[in-house]
Design a protein around this motif. Structure first.
Motif, PDB file in Angstrom:
ATOM      1  N   ARG A 379     -42.424   5.336  16.288  1.00 16.91           N
ATOM      2  CA  ARG A 379     -43.550   5.612  15.548  1.00 16.91           C
ATOM      3  C   ARG A 379     -44.256   4.233  15.063  1.00 16.91           C
ATOM      4  O   ARG A 379     -43.543   3.269  15.032  1.00 16.91           O
ATOM      5  CB  ARG A 379     -43.341   6.362  14.226  1.00 16.91           C
ATOM      6  N   VAL A 380     -45.549   4.067  15.382  1.00 17.80           N
ATOM      7  CA  VAL A 380     -46.303   2.911  14.886  1.00 17.80           C
ATOM      8  C   VAL A 380     -46.416   2.878  13.554  1.00 17.80           C
ATOM      9  O   VAL A 380     -47.028   3.585  13.030  1.00 17.80           O
ATOM     10  CB  VAL A 380     -47.830   2.732  15.612  1.00 17.80           C
ATOM     11  N   HIS A 381     -45.937   1.932  12.906  1.00 13.13           N
ATOM     12  CA  HIS A 381     -45.862   1.634  11.582  1.00 13.13           C
ATOM     13  C   HIS A 381     -46.961   0.638  11.165  1.00 13.13           C
ATOM     14  O   HIS A 381     -47.367   0.517   9.970  1.00 13.13           O
ATOM     15  CB  HIS A 381     -44.469   1.448  10.825  1.00 13.13           C
ATOM     16  N   LEU A 382     -46.902  -0.274  12.020  1.00 14.84           N
ATOM     17  CA  LEU A 382     -47.961  -1.365  11.691  1.00 14.84           C
ATOM     18  C   LEU A 382     -48.697  -2.200  12.712  1.00 14.84           C
ATOM     19  O   LEU A 382     -47.939  -2.332  14.027  1.00 14.84           O
ATOM     20  CB  LEU A 382     -47.261  -2.512  10.953  1.00 14.84           C
ATOM     21  N   LEU A 383     -49.985  -1.918  12.785  1.00 15.44           N
ATOM     22  CA  LEU A 383     -50.789  -2.005  14.217  1.00 15.44           C
ATOM     23  C   LEU A 383     -51.933  -3.378  13.990  1.00 15.44           C
ATOM     24  O   LEU A 383     -52.616  -3.340  13.128  1.00 15.44           O
ATOM     25  CB  LEU A 383     -51.208  -0.917  14.650  1.00 15.44           C
ATOM     26  N   ASP A 384     -51.867  -4.289  14.745  1.00 18.87           N
ATOM     27  CA  ASP A 384     -52.865  -5.350  14.932  1.00 18.87           C
ATOM     28  C   ASP A 384     -53.006  -5.730  16.239  1.00 18.87           C
ATOM     29  O   ASP A 384     -52.264  -6.819  16.728  1.00 18.87           O
ATOM     30  CB  ASP A 384     -52.558  -6.487  13.739  1.00 18.87           C
ATOM     31  N   GLU A 402     -51.974   3.578  13.963  1.00 22.55           N
ATOM     32  CA  GLU A 402     -50.995   3.562  13.127  1.00 22.55           C
ATOM     33  C   GLU A 402     -50.594   5.087  12.911  1.00 22.55           C
ATOM     34  O   GLU A 402     -51.277   5.867  12.522  1.00 22.55           O
ATOM     35  CB  GLU A 402     -51.251   2.813  11.858  1.00 22.55           C
ATOM     36  N   GLY A 403     -49.246   5.382  12.635  1.00 26.60           N
ATOM     37  CA  GLY A 403     -48.609   6.692  12.561  1.00 26.60           C
ATOM     38  C   GLY A 403     -48.530   7.373  13.797  1.00 26.60           C
ATOM     39  O   GLY A 403     -47.875   8.504  13.796  1.00 26.60           O
ATOM     40  N   ALA A 440     -47.272  -4.546  17.105  1.00 26.03           N
ATOM     41  CA  ALA A 440     -47.176  -3.186  16.845  1.00 26.03           C
ATOM     42  C   ALA A 440     -45.676  -2.733  16.496  1.00 26.03           C
ATOM     43  O   ALA A 440     -44.843  -2.341  17.390  1.00 26.03           O
ATOM     44  CB  ALA A 440     -47.289  -2.637  18.432  1.00 26.03           C
ATOM     45  N   ALA A 582     -42.616  -4.157   8.377  1.00 24.86           N
ATOM     46  CA  ALA A 582     -42.802  -2.714   7.957  1.00 24.86           C
ATOM     47  C   ALA A 582     -41.534  -2.028   7.678  1.00 24.86           C
ATOM     48  O   ALA A 582     -40.561  -2.425   8.301  1.00 24.86           O
ATOM     49  CB  ALA A 582     -43.667  -2.150   8.897  1.00 24.86           C
ATOM     50  N   ASP A 584     -39.668   2.018   7.280  1.00 23.28           N
ATOM     51  CA  ASP A 584     -40.100   3.208   7.639  1.00 23.28           C
ATOM     52  C   ASP A 584     -39.678   4.347   6.833  1.00 23.28           C
ATOM     53  O   ASP A 584     -39.888   5.581   6.853  1.00 23.28           O
ATOM     54  CB  ASP A 584     -39.754   3.636   9.095  1.00 23.28           C
TER      55      ASP A 584
END
Length: 709
Positions: A379-384, A402-403, A440, A582, A584
């Motif tokens: 699962r994507v917890h932090l995205l930039d 995210e999510g 990611a 991040a 979870d």
């Protein structure tokens, strides 16, 4: 010099041939998002389709409307022609953009749309029929003066007939599926004795991926370069090419990094003349089937003799790597696909085509390069994905939000990072900078591996061929978890535990508070390699420097400062480290830095004991007798029987996941006990077989016997 156009935001609508009111995008992931972006810019209503696994996907959120077309398996959703047609009728779609993969090169789909009065944004059925079959296309274009690779390409050949013909082709040779693309089912074979097994695997993969197990053989061109030409053709007889792309950086015949134009042609005195010749050959291939729309003609080019090139195939669709052409040619290829499908005429002539600067694309996959590129889920917890300062020269085509939970049902490619520069060196620098800032967290990605490739001396010098990655991989030095990462993870966990708990009073706080000197707190962390580490922290993380010790080492001074959402600065003994972090909520901490990322498991007492016992129960260096599935998937083949005697390295089970087949082998010689059969749906780490070593092997590995095998 500036980029000719920023095609991450396509041009506003222009006057001309009336376009469609509603277009359905019969695909998913980053390509669906990319098509929807252009449709919106053109003022066209977009329709997304989705499977159960994609109900919360980004392309569904970005479309004007969406329709569920079935359960997660692609055969029951994205490959279900009837379901896509029903979605068209429900939404009033006048046209369908197929993206790439799935139904994009399916002649039956194009014919069904035609029968329903719906426009297929792609070529006609004739082109799909001829070019969709590699055997037919190879024989066809040879009649139009397009050079082809020597080999055997006849439909319906059995394994025995292929094996007999192989002697005439010569070794090494390449097995290729006639209906396929993307490198799936392709196998290089060096010796005749390896051919039967390779044919069996190639047929199985081809049948699964394309619904057609027809194979053919080609001579393997040594040190080849993979160069492809982008063509555009309309319904009025106009055919042009937009230059070439270099796609030689491949792994298992799957492209990894692509660029335009080719450094091979750029560095040759007669490169412009070769570009004109290979471009005209591509246009002739398109003309031979009355092609319309955007297409790509792929060639093998000899690195030693670049004026020699051979037709491989024509992709009758948009390519994954189309953005590099868009960036140097200053065109939106999706816009032109739509305009051509609506009956519009090309307003660009060959003499108008000018390539400005250089562009490079890197494909970001959810995979673990250190583990033979094993696909991963999460699962994507932090995205930039687009770091500050890269806008304008960097574009990201992505499916991530995210999510999002990444499914194992589909290809593991998540996004593409594309960079432009005034020259090749500037483009590679821009790409490296963008990848260094790509974050990611929650997924294992190949971003660090991409940075290692981008900075390889041979890549920088343009010395490319399709085998380069295979030769370089053993020497790549991947980053490992060090003390700084362990300390950052531990302090981040403790900061999260302490946050907001002061109101409950000191007796409920978990920060080691007590009368007198603070008690040290211990965080036990599991590392990606299966190891463990203990970080002991004395002091309160939130109030300033603390004392830390890793695995009982001497005390060190550390402090953690939050700089933004998920962004922290660690000061450790005067050195500064920056991380994205991040958590979870289930005992996992994800940490990233400069394109590298890892997962740290916060171990409970039970989990820590389990790891300790596992290490004790098996002699160091001995093979684990259990054969486990590396990820969720489907068992597609079990070539041994329960109770068989097997050799170390023998294939026991094949598991298909994310459109790739993974062969699981015996870790040691012995008797195999199977717990899986073809068709089984398996979980990650599930035991599929166990190999019981023979008595002599047991004696050899038993430290109490004192006897050798």
């Amino acid at each position: 010099m500036t980029a000719p156009t920023d095609v991450s935001t396509p041009a506003a609508p222009v006057a001309g041939t009336p376009l469609f009111g509603t277009v359905l995008v019969a695909n998913r992931g980053e390509i669906a998002c990319r098509v929807i972006r252009t449709l919106r810019a053109l003022g066209i209503r977009s329709v997304a389709v989705y499977s159960d696994a994609d109900a919360g996907a980004r392309h569904v959120r970005e479309a004007d409307t969406s329709v569920r077309i079935g359960p997660a398996p692609a055969a029951d959703s994205y490959l279900n022609i009837g379901a896509v047609l029903r979605a068209c009728r429900e939404t009033g779609a006048e046209a369908v953009h197929p993206g790439y993969g799935f139904l994009s090169e399916n002649a039956d789909f194009a014919r069904a749309l035609e029968d329903a009065g719906i426009t297929f944004i792609g070529p006609g059925v004739e082109a799909l029929n001829v070019m969709g079959d590699k055997i037919r296309s190879k024989n066809h274009v040879a009649g139009y003066g397009v050079p082809v690779v020597p080999g055997v390409a006849r439909p319906g050949m059995t394994d025995a007939e292929l094996a007999e013909a192989a002697a005439g082709v010569g070794f090494p040779l390449l097995i290729k599926p006639s209906a396929g693309g993307g490198g799936k089912g392709m196998h290089a074979v060096d010796k005749a004795e390896d051919l039967p097994a390779a044919l069996a695997t190639a047929r199985r993969v081809a049948a699964s991926a394309f619904g057609d197990d027809t194979l053919f053989l080609e001579r393997l061109v040594t040190t080849p370069r993979h160069i492809e030409v982008q063509v555009l053709a309309d319904h009025h007889g106009n055919v042009i090419h937009l230059g070439e792309r270099e796609c030689s950086l491949q792994r298992r015949h799957q492209k990894v990094i692509e660029e335009a134009p080719s450094p091979l042609l750029e560095n040759l005195p007669n490169g412009a003349a070769i570009r004109a010749r290979i471009g005209e050959a591509a246009c002739n291939a398109a003309r031979s089937v009355n092609y319309t729309g955007a297409g790509t003609v792929e060639f093998l080019v000899s690195d030693e003799h670049p004026d020699e090139f051979y037709f491989m195939e024509m992709n009758t669709r948009l390519q994954v790597e189309h953005p590099v052409t868009e960036m140097v040619a200053g065109l939106d290829l999706v816009e032109w696909q739509v305009r051509i499908a609506a009956g519009g005429e090309l307003t660009i002539r060959q003499s108008d085509v000018a390539l400005t600067g250089h562009a490079v694309e890197a494909r970001v996959y959810a995979e673990v390069p250190e583990k033979n590129f094993l696909p991963s889920t999460g699962r994507v917890h932090l995205l930039d994905e687009l770091p500050a300062g890269t806008q304008g020269r960097v574009r990201v085509d992505s499916s991530l939000v995210e999510g999002l939970e990444l499914s194992s049902n589909y290809d593991p490619m998540m996004s593409k990072v594309i960079a432009w520069g005034g020259d090749r060196a500037a483009a590679l620098d821009a790409l490296d900078t963008a990848l260094a800032g790509y974050t990611a967290l929650g997924l294992e990605t190949n971003v660090e591996y991409l940075r290692l490739l981008v900075n390889d001396p041979d890549v920088r010098a343009g010395r490319l061929d399709t085998g380069l990655i295979g030769r370089k991989l053993p020497g790549l030095a991947f980053r490992r978890v060090g003390h700084a990462e362990l300390v950052a993870g531990a302090l981040y966990v403790l900061a999260g535990r302490d946050h907001g708990m002061t109101a409950a009073g000191p007796w409920q706080m978990r920060n080691g508070w007590r009368l007198g000197k603070p008690a040290p707190r211990r965080i036990h962390l599991g590392t990606p390699d299966g190891g463990m580490a203990t970080v002991e922290v004395t002091g309160e993380v939130a109030s300033g420097p603390v004392t830390v010790a890793v695995d009982g080492g001497g005390g060190r001074t550390a402090s953690l400062h939050v700089q933004g959402p998920g962004q922290v600065e660690l000061m450790l003994d005067g050195a500064t480290h920056h991380y994205a972090l991040a958590e979870d909520g289930t005992g996992q901490v994800f940490l990233g830095s400069q394109g590298w990322s890892c997962r740290l498991d916060v171990l409970t007492r039970e989990a820590r004991l389990e790891r300790i016992l596992a290490a004790v129960q098996r002699e160091e260096g001995a093979a684990d007798p259990a054969v486990r599935s590396p990820m969720p998937g489907t068992v597609v083949s079990v070539p041994v029987n329960d109770g068989d005697a097997v050799a170390a390295g023998q294939v026991l089970v094949s598991v298909e996941a994310m459109k790739m087949e993974h062969q699981l082998v015996a870790p040691l010689a012995g008797t195999v006990h199977l717990t899986a059969q073809p068709g089984d749906l398996v979980k990650a780490d599930q035991v599929l077989a166990t190999v019981h070593p023979h008595a002599a092997e047991q004696d050899h590995h038993n430290p109490t016997t004192g006897e050798g095998a």
